[in-house]
Design a protein around this motif. Sequence first.
Motif, PDB file in Angstrom:
ATOM      1  N   ASP A   1       0.844  -1.190   0.000  1.00 16.90           N
ATOM      2  CA  ASP A   1       0.000   0.000   0.000  1.00 16.90           C
ATOM      3  C   ASP A   1       0.886   1.249   0.000  1.00 16.90           C
ATOM      4  O   ASP A   1       1.561   1.556   0.990  1.00 16.90           O
ATOM      5  CB  ASP A   1      -0.894  -0.021   1.237  1.00 16.90           C
ATOM      6  CG  ASP A   1      -1.875   1.142   1.288  1.00 16.90           C
ATOM      7  OD1 ASP A   1      -1.791   2.043   0.432  1.00 16.90           O
ATOM      8  OD2 ASP A   1      -2.732   1.140   2.199  1.00 16.90           O
TER       9      ASP A   1
ATOM     10  N   ASN B   1      -3.820   9.392  13.795  1.00 16.93           N
ATOM     11  CA  ASN B   1      -3.427   8.280  12.942  1.00 16.93           C
ATOM     12  C   ASN B   1      -2.234   7.554  13.561  1.00 16.93           C
ATOM     13  O   ASN B   1      -1.130   8.089  13.614  1.00 16.93           O
ATOM     14  CB  ASN B   1      -3.066   8.830  11.551  1.00 16.93           C
ATOM     15  CG  ASN B   1      -2.820   7.722  10.554  1.00 16.93           C
ATOM     16  OD1 ASN B   1      -2.444   6.618  10.922  1.00 16.93           O
ATOM     17  ND2 ASN B   1      -3.026   8.016   9.283  1.00 16.93           N
TER      18      ASN B   1
ATOM     19  N   LEU C   1       2.234  -1.476   4.542  1.00 18.40           N
ATOM     20  CA  LEU C   1       2.299  -0.046   4.242  1.00 18.40           C
ATOM     21  C   LEU C   1       3.750   0.319   3.963  1.00 18.40           C
ATOM     22  O   LEU C   1       4.662  -0.213   4.611  1.00 18.40           O
ATOM     23  CB  LEU C   1       1.777   0.776   5.415  1.00 18.40           C
ATOM     24  CG  LEU C   1       0.432   0.367   5.998  1.00 18.40           C
ATOM     25  CD1 LEU C   1       0.107   1.217   7.222  1.00 18.40           C
ATOM     26  CD2 LEU C   1      -0.667   0.483   4.953  1.00 18.40           C
TER      27      LEU C   1
ATOM     28  N   HIS D   1      -1.016   5.346   1.828  1.00 20.14           N
ATOM     29  CA  HIS D   1      -1.340   5.760   3.193  1.00 20.14           C
ATOM     30  C   HIS D   1      -0.876   7.189   3.452  1.00 20.14           C
ATOM     31  O   HIS D   1       0.252   7.563   3.124  1.00 20.14           O
ATOM     32  CB  HIS D   1      -0.718   4.809   4.210  1.00 20.14           C
ATOM     33  CG  HIS D   1      -1.334   4.925   5.566  1.00 20.14           C
ATOM     34  ND1 HIS D   1      -1.044   5.959   6.430  1.00 20.14           N
ATOM     35  CD2 HIS D   1      -2.263   4.150   6.200  1.00 20.14           C
ATOM     36  CE1 HIS D   1      -1.744   5.813   7.534  1.00 20.14           C
ATOM     37  NE2 HIS D   1      -2.489   4.724   7.436  1.00 20.14           N
ATOM     38  N   GLU D   2      -1.743   7.977   4.074  1.00 17.69           N
ATOM     39  CA  GLU D   2      -1.482   9.400   4.267  1.00 17.69           C
ATOM     40  C   GLU D   2      -0.326   9.698   5.208  1.00 17.69           C
ATOM     41  O   GLU D   2       0.214  10.806   5.211  1.00 17.69           O
ATOM     42  CB  GLU D   2      -2.754  10.080   4.794  1.00 17.69           C
ATOM     43  CG  GLU D   2      -3.342   9.408   6.009  1.00 17.69           C
ATOM     44  CD  GLU D   2      -4.831   9.705   6.190  1.00 17.69           C
ATOM     45  OE1 GLU D   2      -5.425   9.098   7.089  1.00 17.69           O
ATOM     46  OE2 GLU D   2      -5.385  10.516   5.449  1.00 17.69           O
TER      47      GLU D   2
END
Length: 260
Positions: free
Chosen positions: A3, A166, A144, A6-7
């Motif tokens: 991924d 987060n 991630l 992801h921010e």
Amino acid sequence: MADTTHEAFAQPEKNTPLWRYMDLAKLLDLLTTESLFFPNVTSFDDAFEATSPKPLVEEIDKLISDDEYRKTRAEEIDEDVLQKTIEQFQNLKRELRKSMFVSCWHANANESAYMWKIYTQIGDSIAIQLPYENLCASLPDEVLIGLVHYIDYEGETFRDRSLFTNLINWVSHKRLAYAHENEVRAVLFDFQGRHEFSSDKIKRVDDGYRVKGDLSNLDATIVVNPDASSWLAEAVNGLIAMTGLKWPVTQSALLQEPYD
């Protein structure tokens, strides 16, 4: 594929060269298990791994103790989310570091003499070099991945203040003292050991996780330590050939003769 959206992570260019410096035992482990090992961050030397910068600790302490301030922040963040965050934070010091599992890579267009000295204790060691996009493609989507952000833990908080809820921010940031690592991190997050990963490529082991990857598609190059024994490059080349991989083995560029 890992991924990359992801921010909490910024992304390097897809063709960014990544390096992982290691001893022969770790190379053998990679080749025989066909997997990357993701250790828990509690095994790392930096005691600040997956901990909070000072301003964030102060802010959340204020959210807990100051009703008026909490009302102000609730205007920016949904009140239910805010309350959940405050409750979660009480468990972070005990649980968060135990929940982060990381594979670390060095982003650099060139070989690094400094990284040889820091991450290999003996001359008979190697570095794996490969493009960022190939590492991403070899990992399952529950991993991630992205660039580490380096900040002053004394005076700065996570780069996007709106994302302080987060939990991945805790592992995507490190202190400025480590900025020389220019690190790309692949991360597995298993909060309190409760997560069940859907991919059969991800396996829990005693001290971390193993993540299977397609080594043949990594398009990796093996670079031999400049201080290695003279026989090492040939031995590693033979080992790679036995696996059927097409990874070239080269001597360190640091062995070049001066131009004058």
